[in-house]
Design an enzyme around this catalytic site. Structure first.
Site, mmCIF file in Angstrom:
data_model
loop_
_atom_site.group_PDB
_atom_site.id
_atom_site.type_symbol
_atom_site.label_atom_id
_atom_site.label_comp_id
_atom_site.label_asym_id
_atom_site.label_seq_id
_atom_site.Cartn_x
_atom_site.Cartn_y
_atom_site.Cartn_z
ATOM 1 N N GLY A 135 10.731 -41.430 11.837
ATOM 2 C CA GLY A 135 11.899 -40.594 11.584
ATOM 3 C C GLY A 135 11.576 -39.518 10.570
ATOM 4 N N ALA A 136 10.343 -38.961 10.659
ATOM 5 C CA ALA A 136 9.861 -38.032 9.634
ATOM 6 C C ALA A 136 9.990 -36.573 10.034
ATOM 7 C CB ALA A 136 8.401 -38.340 9.299
ATOM 8 N N SER B 113 12.778 -34.900 10.125
ATOM 9 C CA SER B 113 13.888 -34.267 9.402
ATOM 10 C C SER B 113 14.393 -35.235 8.343
ATOM 11 C CB SER B 113 15.033 -33.883 10.367
ATOM 12 O OG SER B 113 15.622 -35.049 10.918
ATOM 13 N N GLY B 114 15.309 -34.748 7.519
ATOM 14 C CA GLY B 114 16.041 -35.597 6.592
ATOM 15 C C GLY B 114 15.191 -36.362 5.597
ATOM 16 N N GLY C 200 13.095 -38.869 5.921
ATOM 17 C CA GLY C 200 11.705 -39.086 6.275
ATOM 18 C C GLY C 200 10.840 -37.873 6.013
ATOM 19 N N SER D 252 21.390 -49.296 4.681
ATOM 20 C CA SER D 252 22.577 -48.534 4.316
ATOM 21 C C SER D 252 23.645 -49.460 3.765
ATOM 22 C CB SER D 252 23.142 -47.792 5.532
ATOM 23 O OG SER D 252 24.386 -47.191 5.221
ATOM 24 N N TYR E 232 26.420 -49.671 14.045
ATOM 25 C CA TYR E 232 25.479 -49.159 13.048
ATOM 26 C C TYR E 232 25.409 -50.108 11.850
ATOM 27 C CZ TYR E 232 23.121 -45.923 9.889
ATOM 28 O OH TYR E 232 22.230 -45.346 9.027
#
Length: 265
Positions: free
Chosen positions: A5-6, A8-9, A11, A131, A157
């Protein structure tokens, strides 16, 4: 440093920081365009050093296996695996593997990847992005497919993020030679989720920056292991007790066994 997940955001922010510190980074992302842009940013942060890269969609377990094979073939040592890929799914979707997309993308795929890399991670660390939303749901180890009629994205989620916390705790018990932690990155301003969910994560005024969340990931990945609690769940730099269902040892064991059966490891 392998970061899923790198593109964007959180990561990407972590990958940039690792590269700036001189670490060899492997950038894993889902889409070609965003992955290309992320690799360029990480390369620049590292002073021109070329990062590793791999494109994989975690809603396809075959691609997770391909990623693991690439990493095993390319890197004799993996110091850190950051299981950061995942996200909210706005409506019920079943993957090609037969599982509900939220639990597969956020839990089953990272579980498979980590298990396949287990020996290469000896003496290293696994950091799982969880989370505080884990309070809103709990995973059902007897049913990773779910019922389309009963699907609620927030609950799904929350269940997946609970699974991240349970996985980290159980990994610490089963793999004492690998430090495993989970953390809440804050509510991060990023291209996260789908539809209306994405709008909230891009424009709400109370959000954490990706850079701040990425710095927390880097801290968990690089702080001496003796200063962390193996299997712990962190909010900021503080060890925090998760909701009761995410701290249940029997639930963690059942989830592990069901996950291993589901992904075939």
């Amino acid at each position: 440093m392998v970061i899923t997940g790198a593109s964007s955001g959180v990561g990407l922010a972590a990958a940039v920081r690792f590269a700036a510190q001189g670490d060899q980074v492997v950038v894993v992302g889902r889409t070609t365009e965003r992955l290309d842009a992320a690799v360029a940013r990480v390369r620049a942060a590292g002073g021109g050093r070329e990062p590793g890269r791999f494109q994989a969609d975690f809603e396809r377990l075959a691609q997770v296996r391909d990623l693991a094979a690439y990493l095993l073939d390319t890197y004799p040592v993996i110091d850190v695996l950051a299981n950061n890929a995942g996200g909210m799914v706005g409506g019920y979707r079943r993957t090609v593997d037969g599982y509900e997309a939220t639990i597969q993308g956020n839990h089953l795929a990272p579980f498979l990847l980590t298990t396949l890399l287990r020996e290469r991670l000896t003496g290293g660390r696994v950091v799982n992005t969880a989370s505080r939303v884990h309070t809103q749901g709990r995973p059902d180890p007897d049913d990773f497919t779910g019922d389309p009629e009963k699907f609620r994205w927030g609950r799904a989620y929350g269940a997946a993020k609970s699974a991240n916390i349970l996985f980290a705790a159980e990994a610490a018990r089963r793999w004492p030679d690998i430090t495993s932690v989970s953390f809440h990155p804050g509510v991060v301003r990023t291209n996260f989720g789908e539809g209306a969910v994405r709008l909230v994560y891009r424009f709400a005024p109370f959000l954490t920056t990706p850079e701040k969340a990425g710095a927390l990931l880097v801290w968990l990945a690089t702080t001496p292991a003796a200063e962390l609690t193996d299997g712990g769940y962190y909010v900021g730099h503080k060890l925090t007790r998760p909701a009761a269902h995410a701290g249940d040892r029997e639930a963690a064991t059942a989830l592990w066994d069901a996950s291993a059966a589901a992904v075939g490891v």
